[in-house]
Design an enzyme around this catalytic site. Structure first.
Site, mmCIF file in Angstrom:
data_model
loop_
_atom_site.group_PDB
_atom_site.id
_atom_site.type_symbol
_atom_site.label_atom_id
_atom_site.label_comp_id
_atom_site.label_asym_id
_atom_site.label_seq_id
_atom_site.Cartn_x
_atom_site.Cartn_y
_atom_site.Cartn_z
ATOM 1 N N ARG A 29 67.960 99.843 -6.167
ATOM 2 C CA ARG A 29 67.689 98.407 -6.105
ATOM 3 C C ARG A 29 66.706 97.941 -7.181
ATOM 4 O O ARG A 29 65.901 97.043 -6.931
ATOM 5 C CB ARG A 29 67.134 98.004 -4.722
ATOM 6 C CG ARG A 29 68.113 98.194 -3.584
ATOM 7 C CD ARG A 29 69.021 96.990 -3.450
ATOM 8 N NE ARG A 29 69.970 97.195 -2.371
ATOM 9 C CZ ARG A 29 69.874 96.642 -1.176
ATOM 10 N NH1 ARG A 29 68.890 95.837 -0.906
ATOM 11 N NH2 ARG A 29 70.777 96.880 -0.269
ATOM 12 N N ARG A 33 64.991 91.358 -5.671
ATOM 13 C CA ARG A 33 64.083 90.256 -5.370
ATOM 14 C C ARG A 33 62.618 90.472 -5.689
ATOM 15 O O ARG A 33 61.851 89.521 -5.697
ATOM 16 C CB ARG A 33 64.222 89.859 -3.895
ATOM 17 C CG ARG A 33 65.509 89.110 -3.623
ATOM 18 C CD ARG A 33 65.748 88.974 -2.149
ATOM 19 N NE ARG A 33 65.933 90.285 -1.567
ATOM 20 C CZ ARG A 33 66.225 90.500 -0.294
ATOM 21 N NH1 ARG A 33 66.333 89.493 0.532
ATOM 22 N NH2 ARG A 33 66.399 91.716 0.148
ATOM 23 N N ARG A 42 69.038 84.176 -9.501
ATOM 24 C CA ARG A 42 69.750 84.013 -8.227
ATOM 25 C C ARG A 42 69.754 82.539 -7.809
ATOM 26 O O ARG A 42 70.779 82.022 -7.337
ATOM 27 C CB ARG A 42 69.089 84.865 -7.158
ATOM 28 C CG ARG A 42 69.896 84.950 -5.865
ATOM 29 C CD ARG A 42 69.034 85.613 -4.807
ATOM 30 N NE ARG A 42 69.743 85.953 -3.598
ATOM 31 C CZ ARG A 42 70.090 85.085 -2.669
ATOM 32 N NH1 ARG A 42 69.836 83.794 -2.824
ATOM 33 N NH2 ARG A 42 70.715 85.498 -1.579
ATOM 34 N N ASP A 79 77.365 95.015 -4.932
ATOM 35 C CA ASP A 79 76.965 95.458 -3.602
ATOM 36 C C ASP A 79 78.067 96.347 -3.025
ATOM 37 O O ASP A 79 79.232 96.193 -3.395
ATOM 38 C CB ASP A 79 76.728 94.264 -2.673
ATOM 39 C CG ASP A 79 75.903 94.679 -1.461
ATOM 40 O OD1 ASP A 79 74.666 94.658 -1.559
ATOM 41 O OD2 ASP A 79 76.495 95.058 -0.429
ATOM 42 N N TYR A 155 79.617 98.660 8.565
ATOM 43 C CA TYR A 155 79.545 97.208 8.375
ATOM 44 C C TYR A 155 80.835 96.515 8.813
ATOM 45 O O TYR A 155 80.811 95.405 9.332
ATOM 46 C CB TYR A 155 79.232 96.875 6.915
ATOM 47 C CG TYR A 155 77.776 97.046 6.579
ATOM 48 C CD1 TYR A 155 76.837 96.052 6.894
ATOM 49 C CD2 TYR A 155 77.312 98.194 5.963
ATOM 50 C CE1 TYR A 155 75.500 96.211 6.602
ATOM 51 C CE2 TYR A 155 75.966 98.359 5.664
ATOM 52 C CZ TYR A 155 75.072 97.363 5.984
ATOM 53 O OH TYR A 155 73.738 97.512 5.699
HETATM 54 O O1 CP3 Z 1 70.351 99.203 -7.074
HETATM 55 C C1 CP3 Z 1 70.638 98.164 -7.714
HETATM 56 O O2 CP3 Z 1 69.798 97.508 -8.355
HETATM 57 C C2 CP3 Z 1 72.089 97.749 -7.778
HETATM 58 C C3 CP3 Z 1 72.527 96.770 -6.852
HETATM 59 C C4 CP3 Z 1 72.723 97.079 -5.383
HETATM 60 C C5 CP3 Z 1 72.594 96.074 -4.387
HETATM 61 N N1 CP3 Z 1 72.980 96.605 -3.195
HETATM 62 C C6 CP3 Z 1 72.154 94.701 -4.646
HETATM 63 C C7 CP3 Z 1 71.665 93.871 -3.522
HETATM 64 C C8 CP3 Z 1 73.133 98.258 -4.726
HETATM 65 C C9 CP3 Z 1 73.374 99.649 -5.302
HETATM 66 C C10 CP3 Z 1 73.303 97.926 -3.343
HETATM 67 C C11 CP3 Z 1 73.774 98.900 -2.343
HETATM 68 C C12 CP3 Z 1 73.758 98.531 -0.906
HETATM 69 N N2 CP3 Z 1 74.006 97.307 -0.326
HETATM 70 C C13 CP3 Z 1 73.574 99.483 0.133
HETATM 71 C C14 CP3 Z 1 73.366 100.964 -0.047
HETATM 72 C C15 CP3 Z 1 71.986 101.290 -0.437
HETATM 73 C C16 CP3 Z 1 70.959 101.144 0.667
HETATM 74 O O3 CP3 Z 1 70.075 100.304 0.493
HETATM 75 O O4 CP3 Z 1 71.075 101.848 1.656
HETATM 76 C C17 CP3 Z 1 73.645 98.773 1.362
HETATM 77 C C18 CP3 Z 1 73.485 99.361 2.752
HETATM 78 C C19 CP3 Z 1 73.932 97.404 1.051
HETATM 79 C C20 CP3 Z 1 74.156 96.289 2.004
HETATM 80 C C21 CP3 Z 1 73.213 95.172 1.789
HETATM 81 N N3 CP3 Z 1 73.230 94.311 0.708
HETATM 82 C C22 CP3 Z 1 72.179 94.720 2.671
HETATM 83 C C23 CP3 Z 1 71.820 95.371 3.981
HETATM 84 C C24 CP3 Z 1 71.577 93.604 2.055
HETATM 85 C C25 CP3 Z 1 70.508 92.683 2.637
HETATM 86 C C26 CP3 Z 1 69.225 93.349 2.859
HETATM 87 C C27 CP3 Z 1 68.448 93.546 1.602
HETATM 88 O O5 CP3 Z 1 67.924 94.657 1.395
HETATM 89 O O6 CP3 Z 1 68.313 92.610 0.857
HETATM 90 C C28 CP3 Z 1 72.220 93.394 0.824
HETATM 91 C C29 CP3 Z 1 71.898 92.353 -0.179
HETATM 92 C C30 CP3 Z 1 71.536 92.801 -1.550
HETATM 93 N N4 CP3 Z 1 72.248 93.709 -2.292
HETATM 94 C C31 CP3 Z 1 70.436 92.341 -2.334
HETATM 95 C C32 CP3 Z 1 70.526 93.002 -3.570
HETATM 96 C C33 CP3 Z 1 69.626 92.818 -4.765
HETATM 97 C C34 CP3 Z 1 69.459 91.261 -1.930
HETATM 98 C C35 CP3 Z 1 70.243 89.998 -1.885
HETATM 99 C C36 CP3 Z 1 69.549 88.751 -2.297
HETATM 100 O O7 CP3 Z 1 69.377 88.503 -3.496
HETATM 101 O O8 CP3 Z 1 69.269 87.972 -1.384
#
Ligand code: CP3
Length: 357
Positions: A29, A33, A42, A79, A155
Site C-alpha cells: 500500500r 492515503r 483521489r 485493487d 469478499y
Molecule cells: O500496495 C499498493 O500501493 C497497490 C495498491 C493496492 C490497493 N489495494 C489500493 C487501495 C493493493 C495491492 C491492494 C490490495 C488489497 N485490497 C488487499 C490485499 C492486501 C491487504 O491489505 O490485505 C485487500 C484485502 C483489499 C481490499 C480493500 N481495498 C479494502 C479492505 C479497502 C478499504 C480499507 C483500506 O485499507 O483502505 C480497500 C481500498 C483501497 N485499496 C485503498 C487503496 C489505496 C484505500 C481507498 C481510498 O482511497 O479510499
C-alpha cells in the site's frame, strides 16, 4: 513498442535469490492515503474506482511514492476487488466503511450464474500497466498483483469485509461443493488476469492471501492453498527474456510455511509474527522472503524505526545471495507520517549495504 532496460533490478534478483548489493525495499500500500498528494489526486478523480479505472490517474498515484522515497519497486495501483467487480458483483467503496458488493454470492443460483469474466472488462488495468511501464522508464520493476481465490471468495460471499467470516464459513461447512465451484472460477480468472498483466508489462506478480490465516488447519490447505497453487501453476514465468518472480503472501500463515513454500512460488510474504531466522531454517532457503516489519512500528518514532528495521535485517542474517525483500508484514497505515517512511527506506538501504560487505 520497445521498453527501456531496467536500471535497478535488485528486487527481481533478490526474489530469485541471486546476489544483491543491499536489501531491496518496497511497501504494501505504498500508494495510498498517508500521502497528501494521493488524497489530492483521489479528490480530483472523485472516487477510488475513478482513480483505478483511469490510466493517467492510476499511473500518477503509482509513481507518487517513488518521487518521495528511494524504493526498489513500483506496484500497480489497483485493487484485488476489481476481479469480482468484473464478474458482475457491483463494487462500491464507501467512505468510512470500505469496499462493498451490491450482489454477493450466497446461493446455488448465484453460483450457477458465476463465470470467468471477459478480460476486456479489466482492460483499464492492463492499460495502466502499459502506461506505468513507459513512465517508469526502467527505473525500477513493476509488480502486478491479484487476490488469492480464497481471499477474493471471502469478499464475494460476505459482500464486504468481515470480522468473523460467518457467511463464507457457513458455506464452507454446509455446502463445500458450492464454495469449491466459486474458488475454481476465481483461480481460472486469476490466471488469465495475472498473465494479461505480465503480457502488458508487470515484471513480478504477487498473490495476496490476506484472509488465509482465518482458516483451520486442514481447511487452509483445502480451500486456500490448493487454489493459490493452481494459480501459481498457471502463470507465465518468463517474459521479455526475463524471469517473472511470483510472491505468495498469506497473512497469518506462519504455521504453514513449509507447505506454502512448496506451492511453486519464488518468494513468500510474511507477517510480523514470524521470525525470519527461524523461518529460513524451517524451509531451508527453498524460497525468498518478503517482509516483515509491523506497520505500527511507524508510530514509535525515528529511533524505534531504525532499531526494528535492523532487527528484521539481522534476523534474516548476512546474505550475499539475495533472498530477502524488505517490506511491512501488512499494508501501511493511512495515519503514517511520510517523513518516517523516508527514515525506514534509508535505514534499510544503509544498514543492509554495510552488512553485505
Ligand atoms: O500496495 C499498493 O500501493 C497497490 C495498491 C493496492 C490497493 N489495494 C489500493 C487501495 C493493493 C495491492 C491492494 C490490495 C488489497 N485490497 C488487499 C490485499 C492486501 C491487504 O491489505 O490485505 C485487500 C484485502 C483489499 C481490499 C480493500 N481495498 C479494502 C479492505 C479497502 C478499504 C480499507 C483500506 O485499507 O483502505 C480497500 C481500498 C483501497 N485499496 C485503498 C487503496 C489505496 C484505500 C481507498 C481510498 O482511497 O479510499
Amino acid at each position: 513498442m520497445s521498453l527501456p532496460q531496467l536500471k535497478n533490478d535488485i528486487l527481481l534478483r533478490s526474489l530469485l535469490r541471486e546476489p544483491v548489493p543491499y536489501t531491496p525495499v518496497w511497501l504494501m500500500r505504498q500508494a495510498g492515503r498517508y500521502l497528501p498528494e494521493y488524497r489530492a489526486t483521489r479528490a480530483e478523480a472523485g472516487s477510488f474506482m475513478g482513480l483505478a479505472q483511469n490510466r493517467e490517474y492510476a499511473c500518477e498515484v503509482t509513481l507518487q511514492p517513488l518521487r518521495r522515497f528511494d524504493l526498489d519497486a513500483a506496484i500497480l495501483f489497483s485493487d484485488i476487488l476489481t476481479v469480482p467487480d468484473a464478474m458482475g458483483l457491483g463494487l462500491g467503496f464507501y467512505e468510512g466503511e470500505g469496499p462493498r458488493f451490491a450482489s454477493p454470492i450466497r446461493t446455488e443460483a448465484d453460483v450457477d450464474k458465476l463465470h470467468v469474466p471477459d478480460m476486456a472488462k479489466l482492460q483499464y488495468v492492463f492499460d495502466a500497466v502499459e502506461l506505468i511501464r513507459q513512465e517508469l522508464d526502467g527505473r525500477v520493476p513493476l509488480i502486478g498483483f491479484a487476490g488469492s481465490p480464497w481471499t477474493i471468495g471471502c469478499y464475494m460471499v460476505e459482500g464486504q469485509g468481515s470480522s468473523d467470516y460467518r457467511m463464507i464459513k457457513s458455506m464452507l461447512y454446509a455446502r463445500p461443493d458450492l464454495l469449491h465451484r466459486i474458488l475454481k472460477i476465481n483461480a481460472e480468472t486469476t490466471i488469465e488476469y495475472l498473465n494479461q498483466q505480465i503480457r502488458s508489462g508487470a515484471q513480478a506478480a504477487m498473490i495476496f492471501d490476506s484472509w488465509g490465516g482465518v482458516l483451520a488447519d486442514g481447511l487452509f490447505q483445502e480451500f486456500s492453498l490448493h487454489y493459490t497453487k493452481m494459480v501459481v501453476d498457471g502463470l507465465i514465468r518468463e517474459h521479455d527474456g526475463r524471469k517473472v518472480p511470483v510472491i505468495v503472501f498469506t497473512k497469518g500463515g506462519g504455521q504453514w510455511l513449509e507447505t506454502i513454500a512448496e506451492c511453486g512460488c519464488d518468494a513468500m510474504g510474511l507477517d510480523w509474527t514470524v521470525n525470519l531466522s527461524q523461518a529460513r531454517q524451517r524451509i531451508q532457503d527453498k524460497v525468498a522472503f518478503q517482509g516483515n516489519l509491523d506497520p505500527m512500528t511507524m508510530f514509535g518514532g525515528e529511533e524505534a524505526i531504525r532499531r526494528e528495521v535492523r532487527r528484521v535485517i539481522d534476523d534474516y542474517g548476512v546474505v550475499g545471495n539475495g533472498g530477502h525483500v524488505f517490506n511491512f508484514g501488512h499494508g501501511i497505515s493511512r495515519f503514517t507520517d511520510p517523513d518516517m517512511v523516508k527514515v525506514l527506506v534509508d535505514e534499510v538501504h544503509s544498514y543492509s549495504a554495510a552488512m553485505h560487505k
